[in-house]
Scaffold this active site. Structure first.
Site, mmCIF file in Angstrom:
data_model
loop_
_atom_site.group_PDB
_atom_site.id
_atom_site.type_symbol
_atom_site.label_atom_id
_atom_site.label_comp_id
_atom_site.label_asym_id
_atom_site.label_seq_id
_atom_site.Cartn_x
_atom_site.Cartn_y
_atom_site.Cartn_z
ATOM 1 C CG ASP A 8 -1.952 1.150 1.116
ATOM 2 O OD1 ASP A 8 -2.743 1.155 0.159
ATOM 3 O OD2 ASP A 8 -1.948 2.046 1.983
ATOM 4 C CD GLU A 10 -2.199 6.363 2.750
ATOM 5 O OE1 GLU A 10 -2.783 7.314 2.192
ATOM 6 O OE2 GLU A 10 -2.764 5.310 3.086
ATOM 7 C CG ASP A 53 -9.818 17.562 -0.694
ATOM 8 O OD1 ASP A 53 -10.212 18.218 0.288
ATOM 9 O OD2 ASP A 53 -10.223 17.766 -1.856
ATOM 10 C CG HIS A 58 -1.874 11.293 3.989
ATOM 11 N ND1 HIS A 58 -1.204 12.364 4.541
ATOM 12 C CD2 HIS A 58 -1.963 11.552 2.649
ATOM 13 C CE1 HIS A 58 -0.902 13.233 3.594
ATOM 14 N NE2 HIS A 58 -1.364 12.767 2.435
ATOM 15 C CG HIS A 153 -6.750 6.146 4.416
ATOM 16 N ND1 HIS A 153 -7.069 5.863 3.105
ATOM 17 C CD2 HIS A 153 -7.926 6.201 5.079
ATOM 18 C CE1 HIS A 153 -8.378 5.741 2.982
ATOM 19 N NE2 HIS A 153 -8.918 5.963 4.178
ATOM 20 C CG ASP A 158 -4.732 1.628 4.971
ATOM 21 O OD1 ASP A 158 -5.239 1.537 6.107
ATOM 22 O OD2 ASP A 158 -4.893 2.624 4.238
#
Length: 239
Positions: A8, A10, A53, A58, A153, A158
């Site tokens: 994963d 970010e 946003d 995160h 997140h 995740d």
């Protein structure tokens, strides 16, 4: 024996083509469908601010990331961790696009060229649950996976949750051999001989023999005497 990495990332935003960068990357290792405890995790300095946003998602501020390594400093370690493994990603085109952009800056091949296979769990979930929400939170709820600690997140958290989701999505693919923990256990099952077992043979009762004969007579009638289920019937037809 199967090694898989659940991965994963970010990012600072949604579009690597406009200069958005990876700010966190993490992967956890599965071996024969079991978490091994091995993982890779890094925060990255993107040399730019996150979109407001994205920051809400995160929570990784520009200040927090300012002293972290840049992607070129961790690229070799990341690629070595995923080497020779199937890589499992939720919405793989998104993460791969960012990884490709980072690797392109280093004049290196696209991410998929470094691994044998990339599997997209979002595509898998859409096939199993068409028309339903299939984001990570929705899948955790659907499979009864505890994600109450996921307030923001994070790539490592995740990846761990996605590993559990992947195992739930593919539960029907398990087998006795896959479930065993070690290669030695697998070899033990694979080489185990069964020829010393004897199966009991139970003779039919008179009622069962009568029922069988009645069924054979019905077949004779329906096939106009061409049924092959009588002893020797097939041989006589082929002679």
């Amino acid at each position: 024996m199967t090694r898989q990495i659940v991965l994963d990332t970010e990012t600072t935003g949604l579009n690597p083509a406009s200069g958005d960068r990876i700010i966190e990357v993490a992967g956890v290792e599965l071996f024969n469908r079991r978490l091994t405890g091995k993982h890779y995790h890094a925060y990255l300095n993107p040399d730019r601010a996150s979109h407001p946003d994205a920051l809400k998602v995160h929570g990784l501020t520009e200040e927090f990331l300012s002293d972290k390594p840049r992607f070129e400093q961790i690229a070799d370690d990341l690629l070595e961790f995923v080497r020779d493994a199937e890589v499992i990603i939720h919405n793989a085109p998104f993460d791969c696009a960012f990884l490709d952009a980072e690797l392109e800056r280093l004049n290196r091949p696209a991410f998929r060229q470094h691994v044998p296979l990339v599997t997209d769990t979002l595509a898998m979930a859409k096939l199993q649950f068409p028309g339903k929400f299939n984001n990570l939170d929705a899948l955790c709820k659907r499979f009864g996976i505890d994600n109450t600690h996921r307030t923001l997140h994070g790539a490592l958290l995740d990846a761990e949750l996605l590993a559990e989701v992947y195992l739930s999505l593919t539960r029907g693919q398990e087998s006795l051999v896959i479930d065993l923990e070690t290669p030695q256990q697998q070899m033990s099952v694979a080489s185990h001989r069964l020829d010393h077992f004897s199966l009991p043979v139970r003779a039919p009762s008179s009622d069962e023999q009568a029922a069988h004969e009645a069924f054979l007579q019905l077949l004779d009638k329906k096939s106009q005497g061409k049924s092959i289920w009588r002893p020797g019937a097939e041989a006589s037809q082929n002679s």
